[in-house]
Design a protein around this motif. Structure first.
Motif, PDB file in Angstrom:
ATOM      1  N   SER A  64       0.981  -1.108  -0.158  1.00  0.00           N
ATOM      2  CA  SER A  64       0.020  -0.114   0.179  1.00  0.00           C
ATOM      3  C   SER A  64       0.754   1.253   0.095  1.00  0.00           C
ATOM      4  O   SER A  64       2.156   1.157   0.468  1.00  0.00           O
ATOM      5  CB  SER A  64      -0.990   0.114   1.048  1.00  0.00           C
ATOM      6  OG  SER A  64      -0.020   0.100   2.393  1.00  0.00           O
ATOM      7  N   VAL A  65       0.174   2.435  -0.429  1.00  0.00           N
ATOM      8  CA  VAL A  65       0.901   3.507  -0.558  1.00  0.00           C
ATOM      9  C   VAL A  65       0.356   4.519   0.631  1.00  0.00           C
ATOM     10  O   VAL A  65      -0.829   4.496   0.882  1.00  0.00           O
ATOM     11  CB  VAL A  65       0.718   4.319  -1.741  1.00  0.00           C
ATOM     12  CG1 VAL A  65       1.600   5.762  -1.715  1.00  0.00           C
ATOM     13  CG2 VAL A  65       1.340   3.325  -2.821  1.00  0.00           C
ATOM     14  N   SER A  86      -4.327   5.686   3.577  1.00  0.00           N
ATOM     15  CA  SER A  86      -3.512   4.691   3.032  1.00  0.00           C
ATOM     16  C   SER A  86      -4.329   4.003   1.813  1.00  0.00           C
ATOM     17  O   SER A  86      -5.607   3.966   2.000  1.00  0.00           O
ATOM     18  CB  SER A  86      -3.119   3.523   3.827  1.00  0.00           C
ATOM     19  OG  SER A  86      -2.365   2.634   3.329  1.00  0.00           O
ATOM     20  N   SER A  87      -3.831   3.426   0.772  1.00  0.00           N
ATOM     21  CA  SER A  87      -4.519   3.045  -0.296  1.00  0.00           C
ATOM     22  C   SER A  87      -3.591   1.959  -1.179  1.00  0.00           C
ATOM     23  O   SER A  87      -2.350   2.345  -1.174  1.00  0.00           O
ATOM     24  CB  SER A  87      -5.109   4.014  -1.419  1.00  0.00           C
ATOM     25  OG  SER A  87      -5.873   3.478  -2.431  1.00  0.00           O
ATOM     26  N   LYS A  88      -4.111   1.193  -1.839  1.00  0.00           N
ATOM     27  CA  LYS A  88      -3.346   0.244  -2.803  1.00  0.00           C
ATOM     28  C   LYS A  88      -2.953   1.225  -3.919  1.00  0.00           C
ATOM     29  O   LYS A  88      -3.675   1.947  -4.526  1.00  0.00           O
ATOM     30  CB  LYS A  88      -3.832  -0.991  -3.056  1.00  0.00           C
ATOM     31  CG  LYS A  88      -5.248  -0.851  -4.094  1.00  0.00           C
ATOM     32  CD  LYS A  88      -5.597  -2.452  -4.344  1.00  0.00           C
ATOM     33  CE  LYS A  88      -6.624  -2.275  -5.379  1.00  0.00           C
ATOM     34  NZ  LYS A  88      -6.825  -3.641  -5.799  1.00  0.00           N
ATOM     35  N   GLY A  89      -1.784   0.710  -4.672  1.00  0.00           N
ATOM     36  CA  GLY A  89      -1.338   1.385  -5.917  1.00  0.00           C
ATOM     37  C   GLY A  89      -2.175   1.013  -6.968  1.00  0.00           C
ATOM     38  O   GLY A  89      -3.173   0.147  -6.984  1.00  0.00           O
ATOM     39  N   SER A 166       3.158  -1.218  -5.373  1.00  0.00           N
ATOM     40  CA  SER A 166       3.785   0.051  -4.798  1.00  0.00           C
ATOM     41  C   SER A 166       3.626   0.074  -3.464  1.00  0.00           C
ATOM     42  O   SER A 166       2.705  -0.245  -2.766  1.00  0.00           O
ATOM     43  CB  SER A 166       3.400   0.968  -5.684  1.00  0.00           C
ATOM     44  OG  SER A 166       3.642   1.294  -7.097  1.00  0.00           O
ATOM     45  N   ARG A 167       4.943   0.646  -2.821  1.00  0.00           N
ATOM     46  CA  ARG A 167       4.860   0.756  -1.331  1.00  0.00           C
ATOM     47  C   ARG A 167       5.532   2.170  -1.442  1.00  0.00           C
ATOM     48  O   ARG A 167       6.637   2.389  -2.011  1.00  0.00           O
ATOM     49  CB  ARG A 167       5.602  -0.188  -0.582  1.00  0.00           C
ATOM     50  CG  ARG A 167       5.226  -1.676  -0.375  1.00  0.00           C
ATOM     51  CD  ARG A 167       6.021  -2.571   0.113  1.00  0.00           C
ATOM     52  NE  ARG A 167       5.490  -4.001   0.352  1.00  0.00           N
ATOM     53  CZ  ARG A 167       4.588  -4.315   0.936  1.00  0.00           C
ATOM     54  NH1 ARG A 167       4.279  -3.672   2.178  1.00  0.00           N
ATOM     55  NH2 ARG A 167       4.041  -5.544   0.920  1.00  0.00           N
ATOM     56  N   GLY A 168       5.169   3.117  -0.310  1.00  0.00           N
ATOM     57  CA  GLY A 168       5.930   4.193  -0.138  1.00  0.00           C
ATOM     58  C   GLY A 168       4.842   5.366   0.624  1.00  0.00           C
ATOM     59  O   GLY A 168       3.880   5.145   0.923  1.00  0.00           O
TER      60      GLY A 168
END
Length: 184
Positions: A64-65, A86-89, A166-168
C-alpha cells in the motif's frame, strides 16, 4: 490456544468373541457396558499441539501507499491540517482523495463546476510535496492545463499512484492555489 493431545486409553472391547465357540457372550457384553456407563473415565493430557494459525508464519501486509494530505489552510494554532490515508497502488489520486473524504475541489465542488475526472477543467489541482517517484508522468492534458503552473502541481484526476505492488509515502498539498503557507 492449542489443540489438546490426549493419551490413548485402553477401553475394554464391547464385544468379546468366545474363541472356543466363535459366538458373542451376551452376559459379558452387558457387564462391560454397565461398567463403562457407571465408571468415570480419566483422561490425561500429555501435551499440546499448537494451532495451525499459530504455527503459520504471519502473513505480510498487502502492499500500500501511505498519503499525507495537507490542507491549504493552517489550523488556529498555526500547524498544518494533515489527513493521513492509505491505499493500494494503481489507482487515480482523485478516487483516493474522494473515498478518503479529502477536500479536492474547494469552491468548485458543485457538479457543474468540475469535469468529474475527465481532465478538462483543472479544478482538482494538487501539489506533490514528496513522493513524486510513485506517481505516473504528466499526461498531455496535464501538460496543457498546467503549462504555466509549477512542475510540482498535478491534476488528481490524471495522476495514477504507482501500481498494485507499490509501497511508499506521498505528501500532497490540497488546493495549492489557496495555501496559506510555504514548504521549506
Amino acid at each position: 490456544m492449542g489443540i489438546l493431545q490426549l493419551n490413548s486409553l485402553q477401553f475394554p472391547p464391547l464385544f468379546r468373541k468366545d474363541h472356543d465357540h466363535g459366538i458373542h457372550k451376551n452376559a459379558e457384553i452387558s457387564k462391560t457396558k454397565r461398567r463403562l456407563c457407571n465408571s468415570r473415565v480419566r483422561i490425561s493430557a500429555v501435551g499440546t499441539v499448537p494451532d495451525i494459525q499459530q504455527v503459520a508464519v504471519p502473513s505480510e501486509e498487502p502492499p500500500s501507499v501511505d498519503f499525507a494530505f495537507v490542507s491549504s489552510r493552517l489550523l488556529p494554532d498555526g500547524t498544518p491540517d494533515v489527513h493521513i490515508r492509505s491505499s493500494k497502488g494503481g489507482r487515480k489520486l482523485r478516487n483516493i482523495m474522494r473515498e478518503g473524504h479529502i477536500d479536492l475541489y474547494g469552491p468548485y465542488d458543485k457538479p457543474l463546476l468540475n469535469c468529474a475526472g475527465s481532465g478538462t477543467c483543472g479544478t482538482c489541482i494538487v501539489e506533490v510535496v514528496s513522493g513524486k517517484e510513485l506517481l505516473s508522468p504528466r499526461t498531455d492534458k496535464e501538460k496543457e492545463i498546467l503549462k504555466k503552473k509549477p512542475k510540482t502541481w498535478r491534476l488528481a484526476c490524471q495522476t495514477v499512484v504507482g501500481n498494485g505492488d507499490s509501497r511508499g509515502e506521498v505528501i500532497i498539498q490540497t488546493l495549492p492555489e489557496w495555501k496559506a503557507h510555504d514548504w521549506h
